[in-house]
Structure formats: structure tokens, C-alpha cells
Design a protein around this motif. Structure first.
Motif, PDB file in Angstrom:
ATOM      1  N   VAL A  12     -41.993 -32.789 -45.346  1.00  0.00           N
ATOM      2  CA  VAL A  12     -41.360 -31.593 -45.900  1.00  0.00           C
ATOM      3  C   VAL A  12     -41.300 -30.521 -44.816  1.00  0.00           C
ATOM      4  CG1 VAL A  12     -41.531 -29.814 -47.685  1.00  0.00           C
ATOM      5  CG2 VAL A  12     -42.205 -32.154 -48.205  1.00  0.00           C
ATOM      6  N   GLU A  13     -40.171 -29.842 -44.753  1.00  0.00           N
ATOM      7  CA  GLU A  13     -40.014 -28.768 -43.787  1.00  0.00           C
ATOM      8  C   GLU A  13     -40.890 -27.580 -44.172  1.00  0.00           C
ATOM      9  OE1 GLU A  13     -36.495 -25.769 -42.323  1.00  0.00           O
ATOM     10  OE2 GLU A  13     -35.944 -27.796 -42.890  1.00  0.00           O
ATOM     11  N   TYR A  14     -41.526 -26.967 -43.174  1.00  0.00           N
ATOM     12  CA  TYR A  14     -42.369 -25.808 -43.399  1.00  0.00           C
ATOM     13  C   TYR A  14     -41.557 -24.718 -44.102  1.00  0.00           C
ATOM     14  CZ  TYR A  14     -45.307 -21.751 -42.561  1.00  0.00           C
ATOM     15  OH  TYR A  14     -46.062 -20.626 -42.732  1.00  0.00           O
ATOM     16  N   GLY A  15     -42.142 -24.111 -45.107  1.00  0.00           N
ATOM     17  CA  GLY A  15     -41.483 -23.039 -45.845  1.00  0.00           C
ATOM     18  C   GLY A  15     -40.818 -23.497 -47.130  1.00  0.00           C
ATOM     19  N   MET A  16     -40.630 -24.805 -47.287  1.00  0.00           N
ATOM     20  CA  MET A  16     -40.045 -25.322 -48.526  1.00  0.00           C
ATOM     21  C   MET A  16     -41.116 -25.307 -49.613  1.00  0.00           C
ATOM     22  SD  MET A  16     -36.920 -26.128 -47.686  1.00  0.00           S
ATOM     23  CE  MET A  16     -36.348 -27.161 -48.997  1.00  0.00           C
ATOM     24  N   ARG A  17     -40.685 -25.154 -50.842  1.00  0.00           N
ATOM     25  CA  ARG A  17     -41.629 -25.176 -51.965  1.00  0.00           C
ATOM     26  C   ARG A  17     -41.897 -26.631 -52.338  1.00  0.00           C
ATOM     27  NH1 ARG A  17     -38.689 -20.230 -54.891  1.00  0.00           N
ATOM     28  NH2 ARG A  17     -39.872 -18.586 -53.857  1.00  0.00           N
ATOM     29  N   ILE A  18     -43.081 -27.083 -51.971  1.00  0.00           N
ATOM     30  CA  ILE A  18     -43.412 -28.502 -52.109  1.00  0.00           C
ATOM     31  C   ILE A  18     -43.285 -28.999 -53.548  1.00  0.00           C
ATOM     32  CG2 ILE A  18     -45.273 -30.210 -51.854  1.00  0.00           C
ATOM     33  CD1 ILE A  18     -46.059 -28.708 -49.284  1.00  0.00           C
ATOM     34  N   GLU A  20     -41.301 -28.094 -55.883  1.00  0.00           N
ATOM     35  CA  GLU A  20     -39.868 -28.223 -56.202  1.00  0.00           C
ATOM     36  C   GLU A  20     -39.247 -29.409 -55.475  1.00  0.00           C
ATOM     37  OE1 GLU A  20     -37.911 -24.495 -55.441  1.00  0.00           O
ATOM     38  OE2 GLU A  20     -39.227 -23.413 -56.811  1.00  0.00           O
ATOM     39  N   VAL A  21     -39.615 -29.597 -54.212  1.00  0.00           N
ATOM     40  CA  VAL A  21     -39.098 -30.734 -53.440  1.00  0.00           C
ATOM     41  C   VAL A  21     -39.537 -32.041 -54.086  1.00  0.00           C
ATOM     42  CG1 VAL A  21     -39.210 -31.939 -51.228  1.00  0.00           C
ATOM     43  CG2 VAL A  21     -38.961 -29.455 -51.270  1.00  0.00           C
ATOM     44  N   SER A  24     -37.715 -32.763 -57.346  1.00  0.00           N
ATOM     45  CA  SER A  24     -36.335 -33.162 -57.065  1.00  0.00           C
ATOM     46  C   SER A  24     -36.270 -34.608 -56.573  1.00  0.00           C
ATOM     47  CB  SER A  24     -35.717 -32.219 -56.033  1.00  0.00           C
ATOM     48  OG  SER A  24     -34.413 -32.609 -55.713  1.00  0.00           O
ATOM     49  N   ILE A  51     -45.934 -32.011 -42.881  1.00  0.00           N
ATOM     50  CA  ILE A  51     -45.150 -30.781 -42.972  1.00  0.00           C
ATOM     51  C   ILE A  51     -44.723 -30.477 -41.541  1.00  0.00           C
ATOM     52  CG2 ILE A  51     -45.190 -28.317 -43.483  1.00  0.00           C
ATOM     53  CD1 ILE A  51     -47.295 -28.973 -45.643  1.00  0.00           C
TER      54      ILE A  51
END
Length: 64
Positions: A12-18, A20-21, A24, A51
Motif C-alpha cells: 500500500v502506498e504511504y498515506g492511503m487509508r489502509i 479502505e484499500v 476495496s 507500505i
């Protein structure tokens, strides 16, 4: 026998809301597998393995 449990590892890219990812990914994988195979997906286990911080693009133009 007509049910599937799926394990998937993601970065997961830093700053994304884990959360929610992950939600999805779970929904998309479940929907796609059920549509393609006809199996009932019982669980989609998503493991966040890493991350990462994307690298900034460097300006490679040469000055003349």
C-alpha cells in the motif's frame, strides 16, 4: 467444495487509508472471482505486506 477462501498480499502506498484499500480489494476480488468461476467466495484475506513511499520523478533534462 463450491466455496473459496482467497489469500492475497498487497503493498500500500504511504498515506492511503489502509482499511479502505483492504475493503476495496476484498470486494473487487470477491466479485471478480465469483463472476469468472461461479464459486461462492467465503473469505478474502488481505495481508498488507509493505507500505511504500513513491519516488519523486527527477528532472532529467540537460541544461544547454
Amino acid at each position: 467444495e463450491d466455496k473459496a477462501t482467497i489469500e492475497i498480499n498487497v503493498a500500500v502506498e504511504y498515506g492511503m487509508r489502509i482499511p479502505e484499500v483492504v475493503a476495496s480489494v476484498q470486494e473487487n476480488v470477491k466479485r471478480t472471482v465469483e463472476a469468472m468461476t461461479g464459486l461462492k467466495v467465503d473469505k478474502v484475506n488481505v495481508n498488507v505486506q509493505n507500505i511504500y513511499v513513491p519516488k519523486k520523478e527527477q528532472n532529467l533534462e540537460k541544461e544547454v
